[in-house]
Design a protein around this motif. Sequence first.
Motif, short mmCIF file in Angstrom:
data_model
loop_
_atom_site.label_atom_id
_atom_site.label_comp_id
_atom_site.label_asym_id
_atom_site.label_seq_id
_atom_site.Cartn_x
_atom_site.Cartn_y
_atom_site.Cartn_z
N GLY A 12 -4.40 46.78 -39.28
CA GLY A 12 -5.50 47.03 -40.21
C GLY A 12 -5.33 46.21 -41.47
O GLY A 12 -6.29 45.63 -41.99
N THR A 13 -4.09 46.12 -41.96
CA THR A 13 -3.78 45.31 -43.14
C THR A 13 -4.10 43.85 -42.88
O THR A 13 -4.68 43.16 -43.73
CB THR A 13 -2.29 45.45 -43.50
OG1 THR A 13 -2.04 46.81 -43.87
CG2 THR A 13 -1.90 44.54 -44.65
N PHE A 14 -3.72 43.37 -41.71
CA PHE A 14 -3.97 41.98 -41.32
C PHE A 14 -5.46 41.66 -41.37
O PHE A 14 -5.89 40.66 -41.96
CB PHE A 14 -3.42 41.75 -39.91
CG PHE A 14 -3.66 40.38 -39.35
CD1 PHE A 14 -3.00 39.28 -39.88
CD2 PHE A 14 -4.54 40.19 -38.30
CE1 PHE A 14 -3.22 38.00 -39.37
CE2 PHE A 14 -4.76 38.92 -37.78
CZ PHE A 14 -4.09 37.82 -38.31
N GLN A 15 -6.28 42.52 -40.80
CA GLN A 15 -7.73 42.31 -40.82
C GLN A 15 -8.28 42.36 -42.24
O GLN A 15 -9.16 41.58 -42.62
CB GLN A 15 -8.43 43.39 -39.99
CG GLN A 15 -8.11 43.37 -38.51
CD GLN A 15 -8.67 44.60 -37.83
OE1 GLN A 15 -9.85 44.67 -37.52
NE2 GLN A 15 -7.81 45.59 -37.61
N GLU A 16 -7.75 43.28 -43.03
CA GLU A 16 -8.21 43.45 -44.40
C GLU A 16 -7.94 42.21 -45.24
O GLU A 16 -8.78 41.80 -46.05
CB GLU A 16 -7.51 44.67 -45.02
CG GLU A 16 -8.12 45.14 -46.32
CD GLU A 16 -7.56 46.47 -46.78
OE1 GLU A 16 -7.17 46.57 -47.97
OE2 GLU A 16 -7.49 47.41 -45.97
N PHE A 17 -6.78 41.60 -45.04
CA PHE A 17 -6.43 40.42 -45.82
C PHE A 17 -7.25 39.20 -45.39
O PHE A 17 -7.59 38.36 -46.21
CB PHE A 17 -4.93 40.14 -45.70
CG PHE A 17 -4.10 41.08 -46.53
CD1 PHE A 17 -4.69 42.04 -47.34
CD2 PHE A 17 -2.72 41.01 -46.51
CE1 PHE A 17 -3.93 42.91 -48.10
CE2 PHE A 17 -1.94 41.88 -47.26
CZ PHE A 17 -2.55 42.83 -48.07
N ILE A 18 -7.58 39.10 -44.09
CA ILE A 18 -8.47 38.04 -43.65
C ILE A 18 -9.85 38.27 -44.26
O ILE A 18 -10.55 37.33 -44.65
CB ILE A 18 -8.57 38.00 -42.11
CG1 ILE A 18 -7.23 37.58 -41.50
CG2 ILE A 18 -9.67 37.03 -41.66
CD1 ILE A 18 -7.20 37.61 -39.99
N GLY A 19 -10.23 39.55 -44.36
CA GLY A 19 -11.52 39.90 -44.95
C GLY A 19 -11.65 39.45 -46.39
O GLY A 19 -12.76 39.18 -46.86
N LYS A 20 -10.55 39.37 -47.11
CA LYS A 20 -10.59 38.90 -48.50
C LYS A 20 -11.10 37.46 -48.55
O LYS A 20 -11.83 37.08 -49.47
CB LYS A 20 -9.20 39.00 -49.13
CG LYS A 20 -8.73 40.44 -49.35
CD LYS A 20 -7.37 40.50 -50.01
CE LYS A 20 -6.86 41.94 -50.13
NZ LYS A 20 -7.71 42.77 -51.01
N LEU A 21 -10.71 36.66 -47.55
CA LEU A 21 -11.22 35.29 -47.47
C LEU A 21 -12.70 35.32 -47.13
O LEU A 21 -13.50 34.56 -47.70
CB LEU A 21 -10.44 34.51 -46.40
CG LEU A 21 -10.93 33.09 -46.11
CD1 LEU A 21 -10.86 32.23 -47.37
CD2 LEU A 21 -10.10 32.47 -45.00
N GLY A 22 -13.08 36.22 -46.22
CA GLY A 22 -14.48 36.36 -45.86
C GLY A 22 -15.36 36.73 -47.05
O GLY A 22 -16.48 36.23 -47.19
N LYS A 23 -14.83 37.58 -47.93
CA LYS A 23 -15.57 37.99 -49.13
C LYS A 23 -15.81 36.80 -50.05
O LYS A 23 -16.87 36.67 -50.67
CB LYS A 23 -14.79 39.07 -49.88
CG LYS A 23 -14.81 40.43 -49.20
CD LYS A 23 -13.98 41.43 -50.00
CE LYS A 23 -13.93 42.77 -49.28
NZ LYS A 23 -13.07 43.75 -49.99
N LYS A 24 -14.80 35.92 -50.15
CA LYS A 24 -14.96 34.75 -51.02
C LYS A 24 -15.98 33.77 -50.45
O LYS A 24 -16.70 33.10 -51.20
CB LYS A 24 -13.60 34.06 -51.18
CG LYS A 24 -12.60 34.85 -52.01
CD LYS A 24 -11.31 34.09 -52.21
CE LYS A 24 -10.34 34.89 -53.08
NZ LYS A 24 -9.07 34.16 -53.30
N ILE A 25 -16.04 33.69 -49.13
CA ILE A 25 -16.97 32.77 -48.49
C ILE A 25 -18.40 33.30 -48.51
O ILE A 25 -19.35 32.61 -48.89
CB ILE A 25 -16.55 32.49 -47.02
CG1 ILE A 25 -15.18 31.80 -46.99
CG2 ILE A 25 -17.60 31.63 -46.32
CD1 ILE A 25 -14.61 31.66 -45.59
N PHE A 26 -18.57 34.57 -48.10
CA PHE A 26 -19.91 35.12 -47.91
C PHE A 26 -20.37 36.05 -49.04
O PHE A 26 -21.53 36.47 -49.05
CB PHE A 26 -19.97 35.87 -46.58
CG PHE A 26 -19.70 35.00 -45.39
CD1 PHE A 26 -20.61 34.03 -45.00
CD2 PHE A 26 -18.52 35.12 -44.66
CE1 PHE A 26 -20.37 33.22 -43.90
CE2 PHE A 26 -18.27 34.33 -43.56
CZ PHE A 26 -19.20 33.36 -43.19
N LYS A 27 -19.44 36.39 -49.93
CA LYS A 27 -19.74 37.25 -51.08
C LYS A 27 -20.44 38.55 -50.65
O LYS A 27 -19.92 39.28 -49.85
CB LYS A 27 -20.54 36.47 -52.11
CG LYS A 27 -19.81 35.20 -52.58
CD LYS A 27 -20.50 34.53 -53.71
CE LYS A 27 -19.79 33.22 -54.08
NZ LYS A 27 -18.37 33.38 -54.39
#
Length: 275
Positions: free
Chosen positions: A99-114
């Motif tokens: 879950g942590t792994f997915q969450e941290f990848i999601g941080k990159l997704g947030k920067k890309i797609f806001k």
Amino acid sequence: MHKKKIHIRTLIQIFLFILILSISINKTLSEKGISIPYISTASLHALCPFGGVVTIYQYLTTGTFIQKIHESSFILMIIGFIIAILFGPLFCGWICPFGTFQEFIGKLGKKIFKKRFNNFVPYKYDKYLRYLRYFVLAWVLYATILTGKLIFQDVDPYYALFNFWNGEIAVGSIVILFITIILSLFIERPWCKYLCPYGAVLGIFNLIRIFPIKRNNKTCINCKMCDRNCPMNIKVSEKTIIRDHQCISCLKCTSEYSCPINNTVTIESIIPYKS
């Protein structure tokens, strides 16, 4: 105050992720006659509480565990259930390294797609897709009972992530891991949200947990910060008591993290407030 609280959860997540990774690496090294001092050489199967779930039937009928599952998995399962009865799926929101792994990848997704991040799947489809993990759970339990083997290992992205260098990893689990990584750039915790069978088990406890998350209607200003911060897209602002099966008890919706009004979104106390 809020940032300090968030850091505590993040530090716990990072620590446990590194710990599991170190144990997995040490397990591989120990098989070659090398080991890292003070780090366990236990198999990941021995550290996974879901292993206890899939072996319940065999344990009750024969008194034994299925292949590769250890007594420790059964103990961890019981501990996880006790915690879930009290506070819901804390394992999902605070402990699970995948879950942590997915969450941290999601941080990159947030920067890309806001603002578009975690909002790509229309609600009319999303509300049904969330029940897929219960079908996965049913399949895993049925297949395990039928074969007496750890069938889920062949499609488990968590096991693939921490053992991808190991020759025994099934192609199916690698493929699902890759797909999960890609989806994590668009959807927060896609595996947890739609497919995780252990998350499905723990999610049921949200319906009966002793200390649920509550929203105080009297002090709520309807800013919807709780909704925006929920990784599982739960409409916290529309509920008084959050008993959604998708809640992972990350507490991101609470006044300790994101809600700007004190004591508005909180974990139920022993003496609850009157709403």
